[in-house]
Motif scaffolding. Structure first.
Motif, PDB file in Angstrom:
ATOM      1  N   LEU A 564       0.839  -1.192   0.000  1.00  0.00           N
ATOM      2  CA  LEU A 564       0.000   0.000   0.000  1.00  0.00           C
ATOM      3  C   LEU A 564       0.877   1.246   0.000  1.00  0.00           C
ATOM      4  O   LEU A 564       1.881   1.330   0.714  1.00  0.00           O
ATOM      5  CB  LEU A 564      -0.910   0.017   1.228  1.00  0.00           C
ATOM      6  N   PHE A 565       0.491   2.232  -0.800  1.00  0.00           N
ATOM      7  CA  PHE A 565       1.259   3.469  -0.939  1.00  0.00           C
ATOM      8  C   PHE A 565       0.664   4.587  -0.086  1.00  0.00           C
ATOM      9  O   PHE A 565      -0.539   4.586   0.211  1.00  0.00           O
ATOM     10  CB  PHE A 565       1.281   3.921  -2.403  1.00  0.00           C
ATOM     11  N   SER A 566       1.517   5.514   0.263  1.00  0.00           N
ATOM     12  CA  SER A 566       1.078   6.720   0.963  1.00  0.00           C
ATOM     13  C   SER A 566       1.095   7.891  -0.005  1.00  0.00           C
ATOM     14  O   SER A 566       1.937   7.958  -0.904  1.00  0.00           O
ATOM     15  CB  SER A 566       1.993   7.027   2.153  1.00  0.00           C
ATOM     16  N   THR A 589      -4.452   9.434  -4.136  1.00  0.00           N
ATOM     17  CA  THR A 589      -4.017   8.191  -3.497  1.00  0.00           C
ATOM     18  C   THR A 589      -4.915   7.914  -2.306  1.00  0.00           C
ATOM     19  O   THR A 589      -5.049   8.747  -1.411  1.00  0.00           O
ATOM     20  CB  THR A 589      -2.551   8.297  -3.039  1.00  0.00           C
ATOM     21  N   ASP A 590      -5.538   6.755  -2.310  1.00  0.00           N
ATOM     22  CA  ASP A 590      -6.518   6.416  -1.279  1.00  0.00           C
ATOM     23  C   ASP A 590      -5.856   6.276   0.091  1.00  0.00           C
ATOM     24  O   ASP A 590      -4.794   5.664   0.222  1.00  0.00           O
ATOM     25  CB  ASP A 590      -7.211   5.101  -1.634  1.00  0.00           C
ATOM     26  N   VAL A 598      -6.918   0.137  -7.776  1.00  0.00           N
ATOM     27  CA  VAL A 598      -6.965   1.481  -8.339  1.00  0.00           C
ATOM     28  C   VAL A 598      -8.048   1.531  -9.406  1.00  0.00           C
ATOM     29  O   VAL A 598      -8.322   0.533 -10.084  1.00  0.00           O
ATOM     30  CB  VAL A 598      -5.587   1.873  -8.936  1.00  0.00           C
ATOM     31  N   ASP A 599      -8.675   2.669  -9.532  1.00  0.00           N
ATOM     32  CA  ASP A 599      -9.594   2.943 -10.632  1.00  0.00           C
ATOM     33  C   ASP A 599      -8.975   4.010 -11.511  1.00  0.00           C
ATOM     34  O   ASP A 599      -8.605   5.093 -11.030  1.00  0.00           O
ATOM     35  CB  ASP A 599     -10.943   3.441 -10.107  1.00  0.00           C
ATOM     36  N   LEU A 755      -7.010   9.090 -11.700  1.00  0.00           N
ATOM     37  CA  LEU A 755      -6.448   7.915 -11.036  1.00  0.00           C
ATOM     38  C   LEU A 755      -6.811   8.000  -9.566  1.00  0.00           C
ATOM     39  O   LEU A 755      -6.467   8.981  -8.896  1.00  0.00           O
ATOM     40  CB  LEU A 755      -4.924   7.863 -11.180  1.00  0.00           C
ATOM     41  N   HIS A 756      -7.479   6.983  -9.060  1.00  0.00           N
ATOM     42  CA  HIS A 756      -7.878   6.987  -7.654  1.00  0.00           C
ATOM     43  C   HIS A 756      -7.682   5.601  -7.066  1.00  0.00           C
ATOM     44  O   HIS A 756      -8.149   4.607  -7.631  1.00  0.00           O
ATOM     45  CB  HIS A 756      -9.346   7.403  -7.511  1.00  0.00           C
ATOM     46  N   GLY A 757      -6.977   5.537  -5.950  1.00  0.00           N
ATOM     47  CA  GLY A 757      -6.755   4.267  -5.283  1.00  0.00           C
ATOM     48  C   GLY A 757      -5.324   4.137  -4.825  1.00  0.00           C
ATOM     49  O   GLY A 757      -4.681   5.114  -4.424  1.00  0.00           O
ATOM     50  N   ASN A 758      -4.806   2.917  -4.898  1.00  0.00           N
ATOM     51  CA  ASN A 758      -3.440   2.647  -4.446  1.00  0.00           C
ATOM     52  C   ASN A 758      -2.472   2.991  -5.573  1.00  0.00           C
ATOM     53  O   ASN A 758      -1.997   2.122  -6.304  1.00  0.00           O
ATOM     54  CB  ASN A 758      -3.321   1.167  -4.047  1.00  0.00           C
TER      55      ASN A 758
END
Length: 1007
Positions: A564-566, A589-590, A598-599, A755-758
């Motif tokens: 998981l990314f920050s 970034t979620d 990711v979406d 881009l949304h998510g990890n």
């Protein structure tokens, strides 16, 4: 201190310590010396680290230890923060509670293990009719619309369905109103009134529901199929019901007898979800549902064959003549009871292989031969005592004429799979383990459904799975049983199949001779020619499948990296990370849902895609060809949890990529360059074009209320084209024309992406480079938005008439908001919330106008509006319009109760502020904001503030302007005379004028 509380205190200390250590990812639980904890643990340690299970097992352990029921601890995903508790009431009603501290709404679902299979022969549709009647008042709450009104006024929704073995009732509602909602809900099953005054009305409503779907092809096919069902098997009966089966002086007594006999707590499961501790939820349930009567009734197995009787013996060919341009081949194989297969899933294993769409698959070779467009496999009917397995193939015209050869290919694939299973057990095991791996991964990163879906799914599952597996059961591949796979494959045999061929134009040898009883479907029943049967049982070496069919290769898309990314920059909303000529990219970034997914959403905006009907037709064809080019390559990615979609829309095209972030860039590297180049076989291109034209024709033949919604959209959008115009434009399109269209499109495209998510900076940079490598325009986004137009209706009332091949009459009456302001949008939405339940009760329940009745938002870009919709089998268009006009006049003259208005206002405000429940939901909200040029991502909150500050008088003034003094409306109707002969209906209103679709003078654009 008792021993119980001594152990509980030690467990709680150990539990807190373990959760802390698990979050720090320090250790494997099976190596940690907490002896007391392990003495009381649920099961022996395995080699699996709780790094993959987090603390969810221990959450459930504590919940059930406190409840005194360790055995029923529900197995849940590590990413599922909800708490579960299962118990059985004294009356044998099974209950699952779900405590969700993040739930914006509460929900409940009660599933009765009884359905149409229990309908008496002389009262077919009785179970469905009872479902309708149950909503219409109880001893404690006698008002017929009281339940619906309470749910609606408190931000909720409700419904029910009746199937062969189940009747499910469900609702969602604001959390604060859960207890009183359960009070009303529980009384359905304790003291329903079954008011005699409403009996005939609901018989009429059931008749309306039946008539509304009488052209539905799936129902027509099922009706013809039922003529072959064993008459001793209850599945042969008509399940919907209508006047012919339910109109009787004794119908209420028959219904009461059915209710008392089968609506027993012993047949019921209940699931309740809410933002309450489990102990509070349990208290809500116990005191309300423990009085549900219990007569000990249980669902017994059906022990008679489904498709075998004195008159029929498999194999058989059922030919059904469709009214619409559909072409299907269905192979249906009877199966034994599947209730013990949930850990082994042999039919899922078989279906995943036969239904594969990658290279070397059955579908791939059928497409190459020009026989098929699609293929689906899986369990069809599933009941206590038996089931069916189905292979459904969407045929081409050539495939209809040569359906024997198609069936040859299917039986070769089945035989080959069986041979490989027997001769290469290590390959079979490897394929099963891969399916298990994919299921485990899906469960590990389980995306929890909304509360209503969670309640409905779990209520049904409690009938099939042990309580511990109510969630996990759908994902459980824990037992590999090759002998069960072999047994199920042996039943997919040529002498155990019903072959159903469906087409508008059937082959000459299979013309219809009979008409089905309830849906008037022409059909014929035919023996399988002996030479066909001998071939299927013998030599199939001359098939295409014998040359090219293969089992799926190892799936290379299965992700390996779940880090998981920050976020580099802290923000609650997406930020504009890339902006350059012809392109921009928003990134978030979620930091909420913490899943390695990711979406990625991209709009390719251009005015050139829909300038003319030919442009629009070519653009739809382009999207279909791109999806076909990618399908074989992407199908394994789909199985591995990825999702790719490319489709034409009014502003150009949209590409969506979603799923696990590991491998997303690799996927994009394959997909994005494909968009600019057409690379497809000419014969396949012709098939895709024909399929698109068939889909357009199917849309023209949809049910009246759906058709009117489609023609309304066509009327309100600038540069919109009818299905006929699109089909005419497609007729002479060539492959070269399509490539020329694509070449001309891309230099005019502006790309807007999210881009949304990890997602990390490397992913952003890689996708930005890939997007930048595509051709694009030297323009900005504002220029492209200037082409997104909506027709601004003039003051007054206009109408369009649609001639449909359906006996029902229908009207869709649209009122356009005066402007694009947020105030108009909020007030329109509030108007729908207030008026829908009133319209439903007045026109559906009281006047019995039809089954399809409602008010809804009808929004086009930023220009909002509301629509009233009615479809009726018994009233003509004039009567429908009269009833709608009367309803509107009542609202304008009498208003609504102020307290009722305030409840709707509060419910809408709460709804607008509901937190997103999963990553996809939040991605959708962000994307919707960008599509409406809400780059601050605050539209929803601003709408909520306006709703909060709206007074009753201000709202009523808006409604008067919307529906009367400043009326700008458009009526879409079916083909009877529209104008009423009663002049009072049109008093103080503008005269109705014909709407000229070709003269769209004033167009509203958004910026």
């Amino acid at each position: 201190m008792s021993v119980y509380y001594f152990y509980l205190s030690i467990i709680s200390i150990g539990y807190s310590l373990i959760k802390t250590l698990l979050k720090a990812k320090f250790f494997n639980i099976c190596r940690f010396p907490l002896s007391v904890f392990f003495i009381l643990s649920l099961s022996a340690c395995s080699s699996t680290s709780l790094l993959s299970n987090d603390a969810s097992v221990w959450d459930q352990f504590i919940d059930h230890f406190i409840a005194g029921d360790i055995r029923n601890a529900v197995r849940k995903s590590p990413d599922d923060s909800r708490r579960y508790q299962y118990f059985t009431l004294d009356n044998q009603l099974k209950v699952l509670l779900i405590s969700d501290g993040n739930a914006e709404k509460a929900a409940a679902s009660l599933d009765v293990h009884v359905g149409s299979r229990y309908d008496p022969e002389t009262r077919q549709g009785l179970a469905h009719f009872l479902e309708h009647m149950l909503f219409l008042g109880t001893k404690k709450y006698p008002e017929a619309d009281g339940y619906q009104k309470f749910i609606s006024e408190n931000g909720g929704s409700h419904n029910a369905y009746t199937s062969f073995e189940h009747t499910n009732y469900y609702f969602d509602i604001d959390n604060a109103s859960l207890a009183p909602a359960l009070d009303r809900f529980s009384d359905f099953f304790v003291s329903p009134l079954f008011d005699a005054d409403y009996v005939q009305r609901e018989v009429n409503a059931v008749e309306s529901e039946y008539r509304a779907r009488i052209k539905d092809e799936n129902r027509r096919i099922l009706d013809a199929t039922r003529q072959l069902i064993n008459p001793e098997h209850p599945y042969h009966q008509f399940t919907v019901g209508g006047l012919n089966t339910l109109s009787s002086p004794t119908i209420r007594d028959d219904m009461l007898d059915f209710y008392q006999r089968y609506y027993s707590a012993s047949r019921m499961t209940l699931v309740v979800v809410g933002d309450y501790p489990l102990s509070v939820l349990k208290n809500m349930v116990v005191k309300r549902f423990d009085s549900v009567p219990n007569n000990g009734s249980q669902t017994e197995a059906i022990n008679v064959p489904l498709l075998i009787s004195d008159n029929n013996r498999l194999p058989l060919i059922l030919a059904v003549q469709a009214e619409k341009p559909i072409r299907q081949l269905r192979l249906t194989f009877p199966m034994p009871d599947l209730s013990n297969d949930f850990r082994t899933k042999p039919l899922s294993y078989i279906g995943n292989i036969l239904g594969h769409e990658g290279k070397g698959s059955l579908l791939s070779l059928l497409k190459v031969a020009g026989w098929a467009e699609g293929l689906a496999t899986g369990v069809g009917l599933n009941y206590t005592g038996g089931a069916t397995f189905q292979i459904n193939i969407a045929l081409t015209e050539k495939g209809v004429e040569e359906f024997q050869q198609v069936t040859d290919e299917v039986f070769f694939a089945i035989r080959y799979l069986g041979q490989q299973h027997n001769q290469h057990p290590e390959l079979s095991r490897a394929l099963f383990i891969e399916q298990r791996q994919l299921a485990d991964m899906a469960f590990r990163f389980y995306q929890r459904p909304n509360v209503m879906s969670a309640a409905m799914g779990a209520a049904a599952n409690l009938h099939f799975y042990p309580p511990t597996d109510v969630i996990f059961g759908d994902y459980d591949y824990s037992e590999y049983r090759p002998e069960l796979i072999a047994d199920r494959l042996s039943r997919l045999s040529p002498d155990n199949v019903l072959i159903t061929l469906v087409a508008k134009n059937l082959p000459e040898n299979f013309k219809t001779q009979k008409i089905s009883e309830w849906f008037s479907a022409p059909y014929s029943v035919n023996d399988v020619p002996q030479q066909w049967l001998e071939k299927w049982q013998g030599d199939l070496n001359d098939t295409l499948a014998s040359q090219s069919f293969t089992l799926p290769s190892a799936n290379t898309f299965i992700p390996q990296d779940f880090e998981l990314f920050s976020a580099a920059t802290q923000s609650d909303v997406p930020i504009l990370a890339v902006e350059q000529a012809g392109m921009r990219l928003w990134v978030k970034t979620d930091d909420t849902f913490e899943v390695p997914k990711v979406d990625a959403l991209f709009s390719f905006l251009t005015a050139s895609s829909r300038q003319t009907s030919r442009h629009a037709a070519l653009s739809q064809l382009y999207a279909s060809v791109v999806n076909e080019q990618l399908n074989e390559y992407l199908y394994p990615a789909y199985l591995a949890g990825m999702d790719v979609g490319f489709y034409s829309q009014r502003q150009g095209f949209t590409l969506s990529l979603g799923g696990y972030n590991d491998g997303l860039v690799d996927l994009a590297e394959k997909v994005l360059p494909t968009l600019t180049t057409i690379d497809i076989n000419p014969d396949r291109f012709d098939s895709i074009k024909i399929e698109l034209m068939r889909a357009l024709q199917l849309n023209r033949e949809s049910t009246p209320y759906r058709r009117l919604a489609s023609t309304m959209r066509q009327a309100l959008y600038a540069n919109s084209w009818s299905e006929v115009q699109l089909m005419d434009a497609l007729a002479d399109v060539t492959l070269a024309d399509l490539q020329q269209h694509v070449d001309a499109l891309w230099p005019s495209i502006y790309t807007d992406g999210l881009l949304h998510g990890n997602v990390d900076s490397d992913t952003v940079e890689a996708l930005s480079d890939l997007l930048g490598a595509l051709p694009n325009c030297d323009c900005d986004l504002t220029e492209q938005r200037l082409h997104m137009g909506v027709v601004k209706l003039p003051l007054g009332r206009q109408q369009q008439t649609q001639i449909l091949n359906h006996s029902d009459a229908a009207i869709l009456w649209y009122f356009q908001a005066p402007d694009e302001s947020l105030s108009s949008a909020a007030l329109s939405q509030l108007t729908v919330s207030v008026l829908h339940p009133k319209l439903f009760n007045q026109l559906r329940t009281e006047q019995q106008l039809g089954y399809v009745v409602g008010a809804s938002a009808f929004n086009r870009n930023k220009l909002r509006g509301i629509a009233f919709q009615v479809q009726s089998p018994s009233s003509n268009e004039q009567d429908i319009l009269s009833a709608l006009s009367g309803f509107i006049d009542d609202v304008l003259e009498q208003g609504v109760d102020i307290e009722e208005f305030n409840r709707h206002r509060q419910a809408l405000s709460t709804q607008l502020r509901e937190a997103d429940q999963n990553l996809n939901e939040r991605s959708g909200r962000f994307w919707g904001s960008l599509l409406l040029a809400d780059e601050a991502f605050e539209r929803r909150e601003r709408l909520a503030v306006i709703v909060d500050n709206t007074t009753y008088d201000y709202w009523l003034a808006f409604v008067r302007a919307l529906l009367l003094t400043q009326e700008a409306s458009l009526i879409q109707q079916t083909d009877s005379a529209l104008r009423s002969k009663d002049p009072s209906l049109n008093a103080d209103r503008a005269p109705i004028q014909a709407f000229d679709a070709k003269n769209k003078q004033q167009i509203i654009y958004y910026r």
